[in-house]
Design an enzyme around this catalytic site. Structure first.
Site, mmCIF file in Angstrom:
data_model
loop_
_atom_site.group_PDB
_atom_site.id
_atom_site.type_symbol
_atom_site.label_atom_id
_atom_site.label_comp_id
_atom_site.label_asym_id
_atom_site.label_seq_id
_atom_site.Cartn_x
_atom_site.Cartn_y
_atom_site.Cartn_z
ATOM 1 N N CYS A 25 0.885 -1.049 -0.013
ATOM 2 C CA CYS A 25 -0.036 -0.020 0.028
ATOM 3 C C CYS A 25 0.913 1.341 0.135
ATOM 4 O O CYS A 25 2.061 1.372 0.582
ATOM 5 C CB CYS A 25 -1.039 0.024 1.064
ATOM 6 N N HIS A 82 17.083 -36.147 -11.773
ATOM 7 C CA HIS A 82 16.222 -36.611 -10.675
ATOM 8 C C HIS A 82 14.739 -36.301 -10.723
ATOM 9 O O HIS A 82 13.859 -36.309 -9.827
ATOM 10 C CB HIS A 82 16.737 -36.005 -9.131
ATOM 11 N N LYS A 109 5.740 -3.913 -5.279
ATOM 12 C CA LYS A 109 7.136 -3.788 -5.272
ATOM 13 C C LYS A 109 7.882 -3.904 -3.786
ATOM 14 O O LYS A 109 8.699 -4.588 -3.850
ATOM 15 C CB LYS A 109 7.456 -2.159 -5.810
ATOM 16 N N LYS A 158 11.505 -14.335 -13.044
ATOM 17 C CA LYS A 158 10.980 -13.328 -13.907
ATOM 18 C C LYS A 158 10.145 -13.394 -14.903
ATOM 19 O O LYS A 158 9.091 -12.433 -15.147
ATOM 20 C CB LYS A 158 12.386 -12.520 -14.921
ATOM 21 N N ASN A 188 -1.143 1.702 5.811
ATOM 22 C CA ASN A 188 -0.355 0.598 5.191
ATOM 23 C C ASN A 188 0.226 -0.398 6.436
ATOM 24 O O ASN A 188 0.904 -0.054 7.373
ATOM 25 C CB ASN A 188 0.810 1.427 4.686
ATOM 26 N N GLY A 189 -0.105 -1.701 6.349
ATOM 27 C CA GLY A 189 0.320 -2.699 7.229
ATOM 28 C C GLY A 189 -0.903 -3.678 7.736
ATOM 29 O O GLY A 189 -1.783 -3.843 6.774
ATOM 30 N N TRP A 197 -2.794 -2.534 -1.835
ATOM 31 C CA TRP A 197 -2.475 -3.872 -2.153
ATOM 32 C C TRP A 197 -3.344 -4.780 -1.128
ATOM 33 O O TRP A 197 -2.952 -4.791 0.121
ATOM 34 C CB TRP A 197 -1.019 -4.212 -1.698
ATOM 35 N N GLU A 223 6.759 -13.718 -12.958
ATOM 36 C CA GLU A 223 5.846 -12.751 -12.323
ATOM 37 C C GLU A 223 5.413 -11.727 -13.413
ATOM 38 O O GLU A 223 4.234 -11.216 -12.993
ATOM 39 C CB GLU A 223 7.013 -12.240 -11.187
ATOM 40 N N GLU A 276 16.187 -17.196 -11.164
ATOM 41 C CA GLU A 276 16.090 -15.654 -11.386
ATOM 42 C C GLU A 276 15.203 -15.652 -12.665
ATOM 43 O O GLU A 276 14.345 -14.763 -12.932
ATOM 44 C CB GLU A 276 17.147 -14.740 -11.341
ATOM 45 N N ARG A 286 3.364 0.055 -5.231
ATOM 46 C CA ARG A 286 3.138 -0.561 -3.993
ATOM 47 C C ARG A 286 2.075 -1.233 -3.793
ATOM 48 O O ARG A 286 1.539 -1.845 -2.659
ATOM 49 C CB ARG A 286 3.298 0.395 -2.661
HETATM 50 C C1 AGP Z 1 11.662 -9.376 -8.024
HETATM 51 O O1 AGP Z 1 11.260 -9.255 -9.218
HETATM 52 C C2 AGP Z 1 10.325 -9.348 -7.081
HETATM 53 N N1 AGP Z 1 9.268 -8.565 -7.523
HETATM 54 C C3 AGP Z 1 10.514 -9.917 -5.644
HETATM 55 O O2 AGP Z 1 10.802 -11.127 -5.591
HETATM 56 C C4 AGP Z 1 11.554 -8.966 -4.977
HETATM 57 O O3 AGP Z 1 12.821 -9.277 -5.288
HETATM 58 C C5 AGP Z 1 11.068 -9.311 -3.499
HETATM 59 O O4 AGP Z 1 10.052 -9.017 -2.766
HETATM 60 C C6 AGP Z 1 12.524 -8.842 -2.281
HETATM 61 O O5 AGP Z 1 12.319 -7.273 -2.214
HETATM 62 P P1 AGP Z 1 13.372 -6.415 -1.730
HETATM 63 O O6 AGP Z 1 14.570 -6.887 -2.493
HETATM 64 O O7 AGP Z 1 12.671 -5.199 -1.842
HETATM 65 O O8 AGP Z 1 13.637 -6.984 -0.229
#
Ligand code: AGP
Length: 613
Positions: free
Chosen positions: A2, A509, A608, A490, A102-103, A76, A493, A486, A27
């Site tokens: 949020c 395996h 984010k 990517k 927010n929280g 969010w 997501e 990674e 956010r």
């Molecule tokens: C990355 O593409 C993500 N959206 C997510 O995994 C992110 O890296 C993770 O939430 C950690 O965030 P931070 O680096 O702000 O702690």
């Protein structure tokens, strides 16, 4: 998650709030809303809408409201589905007090039952609404600050709040516990926001609220009080050095693409800032005292989430190899609950772009409680984790807006490698010759990154062949096993295709059962000590008619002959390879997502900054 923003001053609040929310939409974007003082009617004007900020703006078309104080929110969803009723701001039944949050209020359920017994009617399913009713229950004309304090004392959890009331129109009230709140100091006006980007077009002077602090913000003054001591806190403002243009798209269709292409520059700047006379690594934020502690540590933990966790896995290989010390990389959400065996001889490195991730913050607090030495590798300047760790190194990637992390990741890898070499010199586990050789090669990496990105067109052609597929497998070994994870993260997501990253040696395996003529396998196989093993894995995939998309070292004819598509990185030492191979995977994910018409910068269900557990 949020995003929250507040404004009080002599300008019209509404456009400022909407601009601020644009910068905070990363956010969360399940709903958006604003509340402003309507001076003519001596009332609060509140409007909210489900969905993105654009939906709220649509609602506001034709509304001309002049107001010099207001609050805004982009949500969010945690408690209650995304809907207009659950959108913030929430108000008391008499529409005197509006609140954004927010929280999470962890004890909201029991408080809600109490309030219901007293006759309060709830209009949403959120935990947040409890807070505004609590304030209202303590409120008598003129005591808003007191009522707010009393309410906050009853709440458990972690939160940032901003409150606006028509009865006390000259002020905004704010409170922070765990979730971030920054106050922007203007001239005859002041701002409050989850993140400085919301007010950076107006001021770069910032006061960060600490946990359990209240702020009373008027247009002329900010008064911070500690909840615990009841005393006024005097804090010096910080100055933000980066500009808002750095956080804008600069001609690219998406922030993510802009951020991918910024990487050569970010890598260059990160290295040049860390090299003294081009020969020694230094970190301006590390003191001699911390260095003495570094010399004594016996084990290193790398703790982080998501993409930052993948950086931690690469760091695991780097530190193990050059510092010759036991290293363990783990995700924050596991670390914090597994009762880790840590103490004063351990170094816990927290890696985070935002510096606000709830699980990583909790891991930091646990490590400190257990007396471990803590080092934060953080991108966002002044963030909670950056401020709370014993020592801190900034990754210097600049603001990253795209929800999918790109430049922050390669900056994390680079910073971890610089730190590895720094520690290896300090602990004398690397000789001067090897150190210089590695540094010489290190300086070439930004140029190599630019060369890798020149393959963007070819990567797009490859994405066109495969964007309709729903399953992708990513394989790598050693430094490029985390790259496989990674790359898969990517893709899933932002394109919503299923993608799985695996250590190539594990293929036999289980995952090998997936391979057939319709299964694309992205094989990351640059020159390394496990190159031959990767080639054997690729042969196994081909024998089962799998589609091989390979990333290898330039001019690798052997690999080219085995692959349906081949992308290259310049020849380099394997320790640097993961900084380069991932660039191909970022572009591939981006192109697949765009071809599928996805919302690249704001993928569904994500935010984010993950400030909830
Ligand atoms: C990355 O593409 C993500 N959206 C997510 O995994 C992110 O890296 C993770 O939430 C950690 O965030 P931070 O680096 O702000 O702690």
């Amino acid at each position: 998650m949020c995003g929250i923003v507040g404004y009080i001053g002599n300008q019209n609040a509404l456009p400022i709030l909407l601009k601020g929310l644009e910068h905070l939409e990363y956010r969360g974007y399940d709903s958006a809303g604003v509340a402003c003082l309507n001076h003519q009617k001596d009332s609060l004007f509140v409007i909210k809408e489900k969905g993105k900020l654009s939906a709220l703006k649509e609602q506001l078309k034709g509304i001309h409201l002049l107001s010099n104080a207001g609050i805004g929110h982009t949500r969010w969803a945690t408690h209650g589905e995304p809907s207009r009723a659950n959108a913030h701001p929430h108000t008391d039944p008499h529409n005197r007090i509006a609140l954004i949050h927010n929280g999470i209020i962890e004890n909201y359920s029991s408080l809600k039952s109490d309030l219901r017994r007293k006759g309060v009617r709830f209009r949403s399913e959120t935990d947040t609404e409890v807070a505004v009713h609590m304030i209202a229950s303590f409120y008598k004309k003129g005591n808003l600050t007191e009522a707010f304090r009393k309410a906050v004392e009853k709440l458990h959890g972690f939160f940032a709040f901003v409150v606006l009331s028509k009865d006390e129109p000259g002020q905004l009230l704010a409170f922070k516990r765990s979730n971030p709140l920054a106050i922007g100091l203007g001239d005859g006006e002041n701002f409050i926001a989850s993140d400085v980007t919301a007010f950076l077009p107006y001021t770069n002077r910032v006061l960060y609220l600490e946990d359990d602090e209240f702020a009373v913000v008027t247009r002329e003054k900010v008064t911070i009080t500690s909840l615990k001591t009841g005393k006024v806190v005097n804090r010096k403002p910080s100055t933000i050095r980066w500009s808002i243009s750095q956080a804008q798209k600069g001609g690219y269709p998406h922030f993510m693409l802009k951020e991918i292409f910024e990487q050569p520059r970010v890598l260059e700047e990160t290295i040049s800032k860390r090299l003294r006379k081009g020969e020694n690594i230094f970190f301006d934020t590390l003191s001699k005292k911390i260095d003495r502690k570094f010399k004594k540590i016996q084990k290193i933990y790398l703790v982080s989430c998501g993409t930052a966790y993948h950086a931690g896995l690469v760091g695991n290989y780097m530190l193990g190899k050059y510092v010759r010390i036991p290293v363990e990389a783990t995700v924050s959400s596991e670390f914090r609950y597994e009762d880790p065996v840590i103490g004063s001889k351990d170094l816990v490195i927290l890696i985070t772009q935002s510096g606000e991730t709830a699980d990583t913050l909790a891991a930091l607090r646990l490590a400190k409680e257990k007396k471990a030495l803590t080092l934060a590798i953080v991108n966002v300047v002044g963030s909670t984790i950056a401020r709370d760790a014993d020592a801190m190194i900034y990754t210097q990637a600049g603001p990253e807006i795209g929800v999918a992390s790109t430049k922050a990741y390669t900056a994390q890898l680079e910073t971890l490698l610089l730190f590895t070499l720094y520690l290896a010199r300090l602990r004398k586990t690397i000789n001067a010759d090897d150190f210089s050789k590695l540094l010489r090669e290190f300086k070439k990496i930004p140029g190599y990154a630019a060369a890798v990105l020149k393959q963007a067109k070819a990567i797009e052609t490859c994405a066109r062949k495969h964007y309709h597929r729903r399953n992708f497998l990513y394989l790598g070994r050693g430094y490029n096993f985390p790259t496989a994870l990674e790359g898969a993260l990517k893709l899933k997501e932002i394109s919503y295709a299923h993608a799985h990253g695996y250590a190539a040696g594990e293929m036999k395996h289980g995952p090998i059962a997936l391979i057939d003529h319709e299964q694309p396998v992205i094989c990351i196989a640059p020159e390394s000590k496990t190159y031959d093993k990767m080639i054997s894995n690729i042969e196994e995939i081909r024998a089962r008619e799998g589609i091989v998309i390979a990333i290898g070292t330039e001019k690798d004819k052997n690999l080219m002959s085995l692959a349906d598509d081949f992308f290259s990185i310049p020849k380099t030492h394997e320790v640097f390879s993961s900084i380069l191979t991932v660039l191909v995977l970022q572009l591939f994910a981006y192109k697949v997502a765009v071809l599928n018409g996805r919302d690249v910068d704001q993928p569904r269900n994500l935010a984010k900054s993950v400030t909830v557990e």
